[in-house]
Write a protein that holds these residues in place. Structure first.
Motif, PDB file in Angstrom:
ATOM      1  N   ARG A 207       5.377   5.736  -9.819  1.00  0.00           N
ATOM      2  CA  ARG A 207       4.821   5.195  -8.575  1.00  0.00           C
ATOM      3  C   ARG A 207       4.358   6.363  -7.711  1.00  0.00           C
ATOM      4  O   ARG A 207       5.154   7.238  -7.361  1.00  0.00           O
ATOM      5  CB  ARG A 207       5.857   4.368  -7.817  1.00  0.00           C
TER       6      ARG A 207
ATOM      7  N   SER B 222       0.028   3.067  -2.023  1.00  0.00           N
ATOM      8  CA  SER B 222       0.797   3.372  -3.229  1.00  0.00           C
ATOM      9  C   SER B 222       0.061   2.900  -4.476  1.00  0.00           C
ATOM     10  O   SER B 222      -0.774   1.995  -4.414  1.00  0.00           O
ATOM     11  CB  SER B 222       2.164   2.706  -3.160  1.00  0.00           C
TER      12      SER B 222
ATOM     13  N   SER C  82       2.639   7.707  -4.146  1.00  0.00           N
ATOM     14  CA  SER C  82       2.499   7.325  -2.745  1.00  0.00           C
ATOM     15  C   SER C  82       1.647   8.339  -2.018  1.00  0.00           C
ATOM     16  O   SER C  82       1.628   9.522  -2.371  1.00  0.00           O
ATOM     17  CB  SER C  82       3.869   7.223  -2.077  1.00  0.00           C
TER      18      SER C  82
ATOM     19  N   THR D  18       0.840   4.128   4.567  1.00  0.00           N
ATOM     20  CA  THR D  18       1.021   4.558   3.182  1.00  0.00           C
ATOM     21  C   THR D  18       0.221   3.671   2.235  1.00  0.00           C
ATOM     22  O   THR D  18       0.181   2.441   2.409  1.00  0.00           O
ATOM     23  CB  THR D  18       2.506   4.502   2.798  1.00  0.00           C
TER      24      THR D  18
END
Length: 120
Positions: free
Chosen positions: A19, A79, A21, A77
């Motif tokens: 993942r 992601s 970010s 943010t």
């Protein structure tokens, strides 16, 4: 000054997940579109996934069904959830942000990139 700071890259085995970010300096609402690009050695930088301020998403055909882009406006943010990673996903991944000016031109901002390596 706009800053985009990526995190979450690394080494993973074939079929694994990562993942990524990207945190923006200041409000994410300044940008019309956020996205992730990647560049493998010897290849051109290519769009992986994008998301508009309204939440519309688009993906490269090669990652459809495996990658998911999302944004958290409260945390400024964006992601990228990457599942079922393949060796051909190995690249430097860059966060990008676009903002249209009042004159109609587009400003494009980039992060410094984070390395993703998928071993076979």
């Amino acid at each position: 000054q706009v800053q985009l700071v990526e995190s979450g890259g690394g080494l993973v085995q074939n079929g694994g997940s990562l993942r990524l970010s990207c945190v923006t300096s200041g409000s994410i609402f300044r940008f019309n579109t956020m996205g992730w690009y990647r560049q493998a050695p010897g290849k051109q930088r290519e769009l992986v996934a994008g998301i508009t301020s309204g939440g519309t998403t688009n993906y490269a055909d090669s990652v459809k069904g495996r990658f998911t882009i999302s944004r958290d406006n409260a945390k400024n943010t964006v992601s990228l959830q990457m599942n079922n990673l393949k060796p051909e996903d190995t690249a430097v991944y860059y966060c990008s942000a676009e903002r249209m000016t009042s004159s109609g031109s587009t400003l494009h901002f980039w992060g410094r990139g984070t390395q993703v390596t998928v071993s076979s």
